[in-house]
Scaffold this active site. Sequence first.
Site, PDB file in Angstrom:
ATOM      1  N   HIS A   1      85.930  11.402  71.475  1.00  0.00           N
ATOM      2  CA  HIS A   1      85.361  11.035  70.231  1.00  0.00           C
ATOM      3  C   HIS A   1      83.779  10.799  69.994  1.00  0.00           C
ATOM      4  O   HIS A   1      83.319  10.165  71.010  1.00  0.00           O
ATOM      5  CB  HIS A   1      86.194   9.708  69.621  1.00  0.00           C
ATOM      6  CG  HIS A   1      85.706   9.179  68.307  1.00  0.00           C
ATOM      7  ND1 HIS A   1      86.398   9.789  67.166  1.00  0.00           N
ATOM      8  CD2 HIS A   1      84.737   8.208  67.801  1.00  0.00           C
ATOM      9  CE1 HIS A   1      85.580   9.270  66.226  1.00  0.00           C
ATOM     10  NE2 HIS A   1      84.838   8.398  66.585  1.00  0.00           N
TER      11      HIS A   1
ATOM     12  N   ASN B   1      91.323  12.053  74.806  1.00  0.00           N
ATOM     13  CA  ASN B   1      90.458  12.574  73.726  1.00  0.00           C
ATOM     14  C   ASN B   1      89.307  12.100  73.792  1.00  0.00           C
ATOM     15  O   ASN B   1      88.889  11.169  74.348  1.00  0.00           O
ATOM     16  CB  ASN B   1      91.205  11.991  72.289  1.00  0.00           C
ATOM     17  CG  ASN B   1      90.341  12.576  71.177  1.00  0.00           C
ATOM     18  OD1 ASN B   1      90.289  13.757  71.020  1.00  0.00           O
ATOM     19  ND2 ASN B   1      89.941  11.758  70.171  1.00  0.00           N
TER      20      ASN B   1
ATOM     21  N   ILE C   1      95.953  15.285  63.262  1.00  0.00           N
ATOM     22  CA  ILE C   1      96.453  13.947  63.554  1.00  0.00           C
ATOM     23  C   ILE C   1      97.811  14.240  64.003  1.00  0.00           C
ATOM     24  O   ILE C   1      98.567  15.124  63.610  1.00  0.00           O
ATOM     25  CB  ILE C   1      96.354  13.239  62.368  1.00  0.00           C
ATOM     26  CG1 ILE C   1      95.070  12.935  62.092  1.00  0.00           C
ATOM     27  CG2 ILE C   1      97.241  11.679  62.572  1.00  0.00           C
ATOM     28  CD1 ILE C   1      94.821  12.146  60.488  1.00  0.00           C
TER      29      ILE C   1
ATOM     30  N   SER D   1      82.762   8.411  73.596  1.00  0.00           N
ATOM     31  CA  SER D   1      83.822   7.784  74.087  1.00  0.00           C
ATOM     32  C   SER D   1      85.060   8.881  74.405  1.00  0.00           C
ATOM     33  O   SER D   1      85.424   9.716  73.612  1.00  0.00           O
ATOM     34  CB  SER D   1      84.538   6.843  73.496  1.00  0.00           C
ATOM     35  OG  SER D   1      83.244   5.924  72.554  1.00  0.00           O
TER      36      SER D   1
ATOM     37  N   GLY E   1      84.772  24.749  71.595  1.00  0.00           N
ATOM     38  CA  GLY E   1      85.158  24.538  73.050  1.00  0.00           C
ATOM     39  C   GLY E   1      84.145  24.271  74.235  1.00  0.00           C
ATOM     40  O   GLY E   1      84.183  24.467  75.299  1.00  0.00           O
TER      41      GLY E   1
ATOM     42  N   ASP F   1      92.167   7.001  67.089  1.00  0.00           N
ATOM     43  CA  ASP F   1      90.614   6.627  67.754  1.00  0.00           C
ATOM     44  C   ASP F   1      90.562   5.222  68.270  1.00  0.00           C
ATOM     45  O   ASP F   1      89.519   4.522  68.287  1.00  0.00           O
ATOM     46  CB  ASP F   1      89.588   7.051  66.734  1.00  0.00           C
ATOM     47  CG  ASP F   1      89.435   8.431  66.419  1.00  0.00           C
ATOM     48  OD1 ASP F   1      89.765   9.177  67.183  1.00  0.00           O
ATOM     49  OD2 ASP F   1      88.873   8.731  65.499  1.00  0.00           O
TER      50      ASP F   1
HETATM   51  C1  GRF Z   1      83.292  17.146  69.711  1.00  0.00           C
HETATM   52  O1  GRF Z   1      82.032  16.716  69.272  1.00  0.00           O
HETATM   53  C2  GRF Z   1      84.275  16.326  69.951  1.00  0.00           C
HETATM   54  O2  GRF Z   1      83.782  14.755  70.016  1.00  0.00           O
HETATM   55  C3  GRF Z   1      84.843  16.166  68.476  1.00  0.00           C
HETATM   56  O3  GRF Z   1      84.870  17.575  68.257  1.00  0.00           O
HETATM   57  C4  GRF Z   1      83.678  18.093  68.849  1.00  0.00           C
HETATM   58  C5  GRF Z   1      84.190  19.447  69.797  1.00  0.00           C
HETATM   59  O4  GRF Z   1      83.174  20.099  69.971  1.00  0.00           O
HETATM   60  N1  GRF Z   1      86.266  15.690  68.571  1.00  0.00           N
HETATM   61  P1  GRF Z   1      83.500  21.475  71.150  1.00  0.00           P
HETATM   62  O5  GRF Z   1      84.879  22.321  70.441  1.00  0.00           O
HETATM   63  O6  GRF Z   1      84.312  20.836  72.517  1.00  0.00           O
HETATM   64  O7  GRF Z   1      82.381  22.237  71.496  1.00  0.00           O
END
Ligand code: GRF
Length: 229
Positions: free
Chosen positions: A115, A113, A98, A142, A18, A151
């Site tokens: 990514h 989202n 997903i 992104s 998080g 994605d």
């Molecule tokens: C991030 O790197 C995000 O891009 C990917 O999962 C990770 C989540 O990190 N989808 P966090 O839980 O917000 O620390």
Amino acid sequence: MNRKPDQLRIAVVISGNGSNLQAIIDAIAAGHLDATICCVVSNVPNVHGLTRARDAQIPVETIDHTTFDSREAFDGALCDAFSRYEADVVVLAGFMRILSDVFFERWSGPTLNIHPALLPAYPGLNTHARVIADGGRWHGASVHLVIPELDAGPVIIRGACPVERDDTTETLAERVHAVEQRIYPKALIWLAAGRLSVQQSEVLVDGLRHPDQGLDDPADEKPGKAQTP
Ligand code: GRF
């Protein structure tokens, strides 16, 4: 959390640490983002992101996907939660599932989202390792609108960082995380201020392409290309 009746209500969906959630909480607390997080939903019990939410007095729900018979039933439960908390927008922040058709049929609001790559390059998993293996010199993150294809939704904002010669997946991931924590709040600030629109599958900011979207440089748009500075 104080909130005004006209504030954008954000449902944040997580699976883990998080840190992106925290960046959004901090942006609201600092007064940069005029919105309220109406709930944080995790599909994994007892993750640190839930503690971050509780510490910020945000309602939390654990909807454990392993207790559902199907992906569709789990997605239905997610959508029920978004309705209960009267969410306007769903923000996926490290949500490692997903989404099925049920989600897209039931949830009609915007879904964002983050990514860890400069989309459309490197969709999918293990982006840091793949960039290093390809000898890429630039990487990043992104924020995009979520569509049924993984994605692949229109990009709202991208943030780049260099790949250093001695990077491991861990050191590179750390650099990308810092980028993520900068760009996710920024995308939401634009959204909350009503500055985003979608035209012909492209997100515009104040009706125009924004330099932070990084979409004007054709070198960035070649999937899998080892990018040069
Ligand atoms: C991030 O790197 C995000 O891009 C990917 O999962 C990770 C989540 O990190 N989808 P966090 O839980 O917000 O620390």
